[in-house]
Design a protein around this motif. Structure first.
Motif, PDB file in Angstrom:
ATOM      1  N   ILE A   1       0.829  -1.213   0.000  1.00  0.00           N
ATOM      2  CA  ILE A   1       0.000   0.000   0.000  1.00  0.00           C
ATOM      3  C   ILE A   1       0.851   1.246   0.000  1.00  0.00           C
TER       4      ILE A   1
ATOM      5  N   MET B   1       2.307   3.213  -3.202  1.00  0.00           N
ATOM      6  CA  MET B   1       1.485   3.753  -4.281  1.00  0.00           C
ATOM      7  C   MET B   1       1.916   5.203  -4.498  1.00  0.00           C
ATOM      8  N   ASN B   2       2.444   5.820  -3.466  1.00  0.00           N
ATOM      9  CA  ASN B   2       3.013   7.151  -3.608  1.00  0.00           C
ATOM     10  C   ASN B   2       4.228   7.060  -4.534  1.00  0.00           C
TER      11      ASN B   2
ATOM     12  N   LYS C   1       2.715  -0.829  -9.929  1.00  0.00           N
ATOM     13  CA  LYS C   1       1.532  -0.230 -10.556  1.00  0.00           C
ATOM     14  C   LYS C   1       0.872  -1.193 -11.540  1.00  0.00           C
TER      15      LYS C   1
ATOM     16  N   ILE D   1      -7.169  -4.718 -10.741  1.00  0.00           N
ATOM     17  CA  ILE D   1      -8.365  -3.959 -11.127  1.00  0.00           C
ATOM     18  C   ILE D   1      -9.058  -4.647 -12.306  1.00  0.00           C
TER      19      ILE D   1
ATOM     20  N   ARG E   1     -14.086   0.345  -7.900  1.00  0.00           N
ATOM     21  CA  ARG E   1     -13.509   1.180  -6.849  1.00  0.00           C
ATOM     22  C   ARG E   1     -14.114   0.854  -5.497  1.00  0.00           C
TER      23      ARG E   1
ATOM     24  N   ARG F   1     -12.668  -2.437  -4.234  1.00  0.00           N
ATOM     25  CA  ARG F   1     -11.283  -2.248  -3.769  1.00  0.00           C
ATOM     26  C   ARG F   1     -11.275  -1.551  -2.423  1.00  0.00           C
ATOM     27  N   SER F   2     -12.107  -0.535  -2.304  1.00  0.00           N
ATOM     28  CA  SER F   2     -12.146   0.210  -1.040  1.00  0.00           C
ATOM     29  C   SER F   2     -12.593  -0.680   0.103  1.00  0.00           C
ATOM     30  N   ILE F   3     -13.584  -1.529  -0.165  1.00  0.00           N
ATOM     31  CA  ILE F   3     -14.078  -2.399   0.895  1.00  0.00           C
ATOM     32  C   ILE F   3     -12.986  -3.354   1.368  1.00  0.00           C
TER      33      ILE F   3
ATOM     34  N   HIS G   1      -9.719  -3.256   0.880  1.00  0.00           N
ATOM     35  CA  HIS G   1      -8.588  -2.549   1.480  1.00  0.00           C
ATOM     36  C   HIS G   1      -8.972  -1.955   2.828  1.00  0.00           C
ATOM     37  N   GLY G   2     -10.154  -1.390   2.895  1.00  0.00           N
ATOM     38  CA  GLY G   2     -10.614  -0.808   4.156  1.00  0.00           C
ATOM     39  C   GLY G   2     -10.666  -1.845   5.265  1.00  0.00           C
TER      40      GLY G   2
ATOM     41  N   SER H   1      -7.043  -2.898   6.257  1.00  0.00           N
ATOM     42  CA  SER H   1      -6.214  -1.970   7.023  1.00  0.00           C
ATOM     43  C   SER H   1      -6.844  -1.603   8.356  1.00  0.00           C
TER      44      SER H   1
END
Lengths: 187, 187
Positions: free
Chosen positions: A104, A107-108, A115, A122, A144, A147-149, A151-152, A155
DNA sequence: TATAATAACTAATTATATTAGTTTTGTAAA
DNA sequence: TTTACAAAACTAATATAATTAGTTATTATA
């Protein structure tokens, strides 16, 4: 000066072990050198910098995660596939906390390999949603969302954000089920 | 040795500014001292350690986020409340990236104030779900789901995990809507 | 066996957080 | 007004980290 026989693989393995046990931020040139029985500068014979080591951990993490996820949905489709995908995602983050953490953070730091692997995941989600025959734009919204679910959950779980006493996995799967109910109604 | 007139408030404000502009990891004793026109040790007259400063940032972040969310759902209920809650959560993470970053990191470091504020937000979500009259256990599952969604969107967005070209906010709100469709069907 | 590549080293540089101890300033009491 | 004290800011020093330069010694191979 007895040669220890280091190589990139051994260093990264040690780094992953430290990350999983003590967190990615504990992976340092100093801690690695101590673990490998070597003086800190010796590591520079194998890697250009600490960041390069961290990036390598992230790559490994992404690749193993991708493989896990691919395996989890082989021969499955629709809600069934999404549930298995989600469950394995959470398990992976649980079993390899440092490795997941590494995937995670950077990604920055835009690493091409990281990537690309991320993009593959995805695309996989897009495939999984195909069964529901949503409009394309809505499918992308839900990719999206999914992915958010996952990852959320991964974390927040790790961060002990969930202090309640019943199982996190159940919560994730229930949430996915409810979402699928909504999706089916949408089409 | 002209006295600059530092105090905790000014130091934290400077720290928040650095965090928002350059990321929480750039908040250091050194960078703060430079910004405030003072030598590094001077900060120890006001804070015991860098960690104390970071914790203070996290507290501020949590409190401001909580206030934002409370305001966002005042006089609203059900799906409408959830949509406004989510939208404001994402906006907050967008407008105050460093502050939001600070609120997540230290879930590891158990600070009483941070944990309590976090609990308040969970309680708020429970209230918002009350309208749907779910079974208690399922409501708790979905509280986790909702937290995961908003946090997932906030952090993946920031991490540039979303490289597609249409709006993240739309994706979040669409996901919440689909979830609500599923919830309504459940009860 | 000799040589070349390189693993691992020592020494040094730079940057960080932190501690100890000192100076100076502002304020409040005598 | 002067004195005294708390604390703000400082200098100096310590410890740890990443990194670089340059050295030594080992290993593989020609």
């Amino acid at each position: 000066m007895p040669r220890v026989g280091l190589d990139k693989t051994k260093i990264i393995q040690a780094a992953i072990a430290i990350a999983n046990e003590h967190g990615i931020e504990q992976v340092s040139i100093a801690s690695l050198a101590k673990n490998l029985g070597v003086r800190p500068p010796s590591l520079y014979n194998h890697f250009k910098s600490l960041m390069e080591i961290r990036t390598q951990i992230a790559r490994e993490g992404m690749q193993r995660l991708e493989e896990t996820l691919l395996r989890s949905v082989a021969g499955k489709s629709g809600e069934d596939a999404l549930l298995h995908f989600s469950k394995q995602y959470l398990l992976f983050a649980n079993d390899h906390p440092g490795l997941y953490e590494a995937t995670i953070q950077p990604m920055n730091t835009p690493d091409k390999v990281v990537k690309e692997t991320s993009k593959n995941m995805i695309d996989l989600l897009i495939q999984l949603l195909a069964t529901f025959s949503l409009e394309e734009e809505n499918a992308l919204h839900l990719v999206r969302g999914l992915r958010s679910i996952v990852h959320g959950f991964a974390s927040l779980q790790r961060a002990d954000g969930f202090q309640m006493n019943f199982k996190v996995e159940e919560s994730l799967l229930y949430t996915i089920q409810i979402l699928c109910k909504g999706i089916k109604q949408e089409t």
